[in-house]
Design an enzyme around this catalytic site. Structure first.
Site, PDB file in Angstrom:
ATOM      1  N   ASP A 131    -103.718  62.559  65.382  1.00  0.00           N
ATOM      2  CA  ASP A 131    -104.232  61.249  65.792  1.00  0.00           C
ATOM      3  C   ASP A 131    -103.359  60.105  65.269  1.00  0.00           C
ATOM      4  O   ASP A 131    -103.589  58.944  65.610  1.00  0.00           O
ATOM      5  CB  ASP A 131    -105.695  61.054  65.368  1.00  0.00           C
ATOM      6  CG  ASP A 131    -105.977  61.497  63.945  1.00  0.00           C
ATOM      7  OD1 ASP A 131    -105.034  61.859  63.208  1.00  0.00           O
ATOM      8  OD2 ASP A 131    -107.159  61.491  63.545  1.00  0.00           O
ATOM      9  N   HIS A 132    -102.366  60.417  64.450  1.00  0.00           N
ATOM     10  CA  HIS A 132    -101.385  59.438  63.973  1.00  0.00           C
ATOM     11  C   HIS A 132    -100.046  59.683  64.659  1.00  0.00           C
ATOM     12  O   HIS A 132     -99.761  60.794  65.114  1.00  0.00           O
ATOM     13  CB  HIS A 132    -101.173  59.570  62.461  1.00  0.00           C
ATOM     14  CG  HIS A 132    -102.365  59.212  61.638  1.00  0.00           C
ATOM     15  ND1 HIS A 132    -102.437  58.073  60.862  1.00  0.00           N
ATOM     16  CD2 HIS A 132    -103.537  59.861  61.437  1.00  0.00           C
ATOM     17  CE1 HIS A 132    -103.580  58.030  60.226  1.00  0.00           C
ATOM     18  NE2 HIS A 132    -104.284  59.101  60.562  1.00  0.00           N
ATOM     19  N   ASN A 158    -104.712  54.051  54.806  1.00  0.00           N
ATOM     20  CA  ASN A 158    -106.104  53.843  55.199  1.00  0.00           C
ATOM     21  C   ASN A 158    -106.561  52.416  54.945  1.00  0.00           C
ATOM     22  O   ASN A 158    -107.665  52.170  54.449  1.00  0.00           O
ATOM     23  CB  ASN A 158    -107.010  54.854  54.492  1.00  0.00           C
ATOM     24  CG  ASN A 158    -107.271  56.082  55.361  1.00  0.00           C
ATOM     25  OD1 ASN A 158    -107.600  55.957  56.540  1.00  0.00           O
ATOM     26  ND2 ASN A 158    -107.116  57.260  54.790  1.00  0.00           N
ATOM     27  N   GLU A 195    -102.154  64.789  55.010  1.00  0.00           N
ATOM     28  CA  GLU A 195    -103.210  65.629  55.571  1.00  0.00           C
ATOM     29  C   GLU A 195    -102.659  66.978  56.046  1.00  0.00           C
ATOM     30  O   GLU A 195    -102.929  67.406  57.174  1.00  0.00           O
ATOM     31  CB  GLU A 195    -103.958  64.912  56.705  1.00  0.00           C
ATOM     32  CG  GLU A 195    -104.980  63.910  56.215  1.00  0.00           C
ATOM     33  CD  GLU A 195    -106.055  63.629  57.231  1.00  0.00           C
ATOM     34  OE1 GLU A 195    -107.123  64.272  57.158  1.00  0.00           O
ATOM     35  OE2 GLU A 195    -105.844  62.758  58.105  1.00  0.00           O
ATOM     36  N   ASP A 234    -100.063  57.251  54.693  1.00  0.00           N
ATOM     37  CA  ASP A 234    -101.270  56.756  55.344  1.00  0.00           C
ATOM     38  C   ASP A 234    -102.090  56.057  54.262  1.00  0.00           C
ATOM     39  O   ASP A 234    -102.683  56.705  53.407  1.00  0.00           O
ATOM     40  CB  ASP A 234    -102.035  57.927  55.963  1.00  0.00           C
ATOM     41  CG  ASP A 234    -103.366  57.522  56.569  1.00  0.00           C
ATOM     42  OD1 ASP A 234    -103.726  56.331  56.495  1.00  0.00           O
ATOM     43  OD2 ASP A 234    -104.065  58.408  57.099  1.00  0.00           O
ATOM     44  N   ASP A 256    -100.252  53.226  58.712  1.00  0.00           N
ATOM     45  CA  ASP A 256     -99.249  54.095  58.111  1.00  0.00           C
ATOM     46  C   ASP A 256     -98.022  53.240  57.817  1.00  0.00           C
ATOM     47  O   ASP A 256     -97.500  52.569  58.724  1.00  0.00           O
ATOM     48  CB  ASP A 256     -98.881  55.228  59.058  1.00  0.00           C
ATOM     49  CG  ASP A 256    -100.082  56.084  59.433  1.00  0.00           C
ATOM     50  OD1 ASP A 256    -100.257  57.140  58.812  1.00  0.00           O
ATOM     51  OD2 ASP A 256    -100.848  55.676  60.338  1.00  0.00           O
ATOM     52  N   ASN A 260     -98.722  61.442  59.257  1.00  0.00           N
ATOM     53  CA  ASN A 260     -99.985  62.123  58.988  1.00  0.00           C
ATOM     54  C   ASN A 260    -100.172  63.167  60.081  1.00  0.00           C
ATOM     55  O   ASN A 260    -100.486  62.847  61.230  1.00  0.00           O
ATOM     56  CB  ASN A 260    -101.153  61.127  58.982  1.00  0.00           C
ATOM     57  CG  ASN A 260    -102.485  61.785  58.678  1.00  0.00           C
ATOM     58  OD1 ASN A 260    -102.754  62.901  59.101  1.00  0.00           O
ATOM     59  ND2 ASN A 260    -103.334  61.092  57.957  1.00  0.00           N
TER      60      ASN A 260
END
Length: 256
Positions: free
Chosen positions: A246-247, A147, A34, A145, A217, A7
């Protein structure tokens, strides 16, 4: 064959980090989430210059997914999930890369709870589960990802995030229904007791420095690929570089 998911949290701004990782990790197949750019503005040229064929399903400013391959050119099979033609969010891309079917997934976040966002997340998850149930008999990798934090062992402190959509019982139940189809969580399969070394997301740099992370993930393998799984890992070091996502990227090594 090395398959990875990342991501990138905005491909145009993260391109230097993405190219660094591609150079360092050398994945044969990489799925991105993303990308946050439309189809017409997707920056494919640097990726092609790095040696990758690429297809993408974009959306301006939000969501978006892409599949990269160093070997066979991805042959697109589907973009978007079936059974809701009104769903305009770019979250799913499926392609054949050589003999392997690859699905790139960016599942909705769903916050706040309750909300229309959370309802959408659960409906999307069920549509996803129904579709990939038709794929589980082939040689397939689900990358992305999701979530969802599957268990309390997959987060540094479940209590601090107990109201978040990624930890809700409905979200976790949907993920368990997915695994019940036969999909194999590659990282957990090879490291059933693992915790902090499997985290893939940290909300900010301070959280990363103290490893206050989540695992959400995943690379899920169809049963026919289980015997080919050799190794898996998280390239967490890339989370600590300048202007990172941030991943962190996640990868699995399969025997050819």
């Amino acid at each position: 064959m090395k398959v990875a998911t990342f991501n990138v949290n905005g491909i145009r701004g993260r391109m230097p980090r993405l190219l660094d990782w591609l150079r360092d990790a050398q994945p044969d197949i990489a799925c991105l989430q993303e990308i946050k750019t439309g189809d017409a503005t997707f920056p494919h040229e640097p990726l092609e210059a790095a040696g990758y064929h690429v297809i993408w399903h974009g959306q301006p400013r939000h969501h978006g997914v892409a599949i990269l391959s160093r070997t066979a050119e991805p042959a697109e099979v589907r973009r978007g999930l079936p059974n809701d033609d009104a769903d305009g969010q770019a979250r799913y891309l499926e392609a054949d890369v050589g003999p392997v079917r690859v699905a790139c997934v960016y599942l909705p976040n769903g916050n706040p709870v309750p909300s229309n966002n959370f309802d959408y997340k659960l409906k999307w998850f069920e549509r996803f589960n129904a579709h990939v149930n038709t794929l589980v008999g082939g040689e397939v990798v689900l990358c992305g990802d999701f979530n969802v934090v599957p268990t309390n062992e997959d987060i540094y402190n479940a209590g601090s995030w107990r109201f978040d959509a990624v930890l809700q019982p409905e979200t976790r139940a949907a993920y368990q229904r997915l695994l019940a189809q036969g999909w194999i969580d590659s990282a957990r399969f090879l490291n059933p007791k693992g915790r902090g070394e499997l985290y893939t997301f940290w909300v900010n740099d301070h959280a990363f420095r103290r490893n206050a992370g989540f695992r959400m993930d995943f690379l899920l393998l169809s049963p026919s690929l289980r015997s080919r799984l050799r190794a898996s890992g998280v390239d967490a070091e890339h989370r600590g570089r300048e202007k990172p996502s941030d991943h962190a990227p996640v990868w699995a090594q399969l025997r050819d």
